[in-house]
Structures are given as C-alpha cells and as structure tokens.
Write a protein that holds these residues in place. Structure first.
Motif, PDB file in Angstrom:
ATOM      1  N   UNK A  40      -2.012   4.051  -2.070  1.00  0.00           N
ATOM      2  CA  UNK A  40      -2.561   3.323  -3.207  1.00  0.00           C
ATOM      3  C   UNK A  40      -3.945   2.772  -2.864  1.00  0.00           C
ATOM      4  N   UNK A  41      -4.141   2.361  -1.606  1.00  0.00           N
ATOM      5  CA  UNK A  41      -5.447   1.852  -1.162  1.00  0.00           C
ATOM      6  C   UNK A  41      -6.523   2.938  -1.306  1.00  0.00           C
ATOM      7  N   UNK A  71       0.851  -1.191   0.000  1.00  0.00           N
ATOM      8  CA  UNK A  71       0.000   0.000   0.000  1.00  0.00           C
ATOM      9  C   UNK A  71       0.887   1.241   0.000  1.00  0.00           C
ATOM     10  N   UNK A  72       1.773   1.290  -0.963  1.00  0.00           N
ATOM     11  CA  UNK A  72       2.708   2.400  -1.045  1.00  0.00           C
ATOM     12  C   UNK A  72       1.992   3.681  -1.474  1.00  0.00           C
ATOM     13  N   UNK A  73       2.680   4.820  -1.377  1.00  0.00           N
ATOM     14  CA  UNK A  73       2.074   6.066  -1.828  1.00  0.00           C
ATOM     15  C   UNK A  73       1.727   6.004  -3.319  1.00  0.00           C
ATOM     16  N   UNK A  74       0.592   6.573  -3.673  1.00  0.00           N
ATOM     17  CA  UNK A  74       0.149   6.553  -5.064  1.00  0.00           C
ATOM     18  C   UNK A  74       0.752   7.705  -5.866  1.00  0.00           C
ATOM     19  N   UNK A  84       8.546  17.636  -0.198  1.00  0.00           N
ATOM     20  CA  UNK A  84       7.526  16.949  -0.971  1.00  0.00           C
ATOM     21  C   UNK A  84       6.446  16.372  -0.076  1.00  0.00           C
ATOM     22  N   UNK A  85       5.758  15.412  -0.613  1.00  0.00           N
ATOM     23  CA  UNK A  85       4.642  14.800   0.093  1.00  0.00           C
ATOM     24  C   UNK A  85       4.576  13.321  -0.272  1.00  0.00           C
ATOM     25  N   UNK A 116     -11.135   5.208  -4.127  1.00  0.00           N
ATOM     26  CA  UNK A 116     -11.772   6.340  -4.803  1.00  0.00           C
ATOM     27  C   UNK A 116     -12.238   5.981  -6.202  1.00  0.00           C
ATOM     28  N   UNK A 117     -11.408   5.216  -6.898  1.00  0.00           N
ATOM     29  CA  UNK A 117     -11.793   4.793  -8.242  1.00  0.00           C
ATOM     30  C   UNK A 117     -12.986   3.851  -8.195  1.00  0.00           C
TER      31      UNK A 117
END
Length: 91
Positions: free
Chosen positions: A30-31, A5-8, A24-25, A36-37
């Motif tokens: 990813x979850x 579940x890494x950063x998207x 940065x951020x 959301x999709x």
C-alpha cells in the motif's frame, strides 16, 4: 512490512479441481501504491524533458523521497495515529 502497509493488490492462489495450483501474488504494498500516486502529481507538474538529463538526478531523488513521505503520512492517517511518521527511504 510496516504496520498498516498491507498488500495493495493481492492475487489469491487458485486451486483447480484437477489439483493444479496457480500461485497468486502479494502485489505491491500500500505504501508503494500511495507513493506512486503522489509521485504522479509531481511528474505531471514538471517538464518531462528534465527526466532525461543526468543533472536532474537530484531532483528525481528529491521527488521520490517526497512521494514516500506523503505515502508514509497517508498510512499514518489511516492508522491509530499514535506515532507520527518520520521520513524514510523507499523499501
């Protein structure tokens, strides 16, 4: 953060020649992106006026939980697939 579940949409730090750093951020997970999709598909198939009503709160909650269940299944599908997902609350 759960495995796989890494950063998207991470944004890296920017180091300028004058020494200034723009931090940065990590972005959303990813979850969350997958949920959301998935949720968009549920929303697109419903009458949008239902979202205004307080009586629709339970339907909104059900849709959110279903979207995260789909997101968990998507994370599992792209992992080593040894431990199937169990429905969880949004993090």
């Amino acid at each position: 953060m759960t495995p796989n579940n890494e950063p998207a949409f991470p944004v890296p730090d920017v180091h300028h020649p004058n020494g200034q750093i723009e931090y940065g951020s990590c972005g959303m997970t990813l979850r969350d992106w997958f949920a959301g999709q998935a949720m968009q598909q549920f929303v697109d198939q419903r009458d949008h006026t239902m979202w205004i009503s307080e009586r629709a709160k339970s339907a909104r909650d059900d849709i959110a939980l279903a979207a995260y269940a789909i997101a968990d299944a998507m994370l599992w599908a792209r992992s080593d697939k040894q431990n199937p997902p169990t429905p969880t609350q949004p993090q």
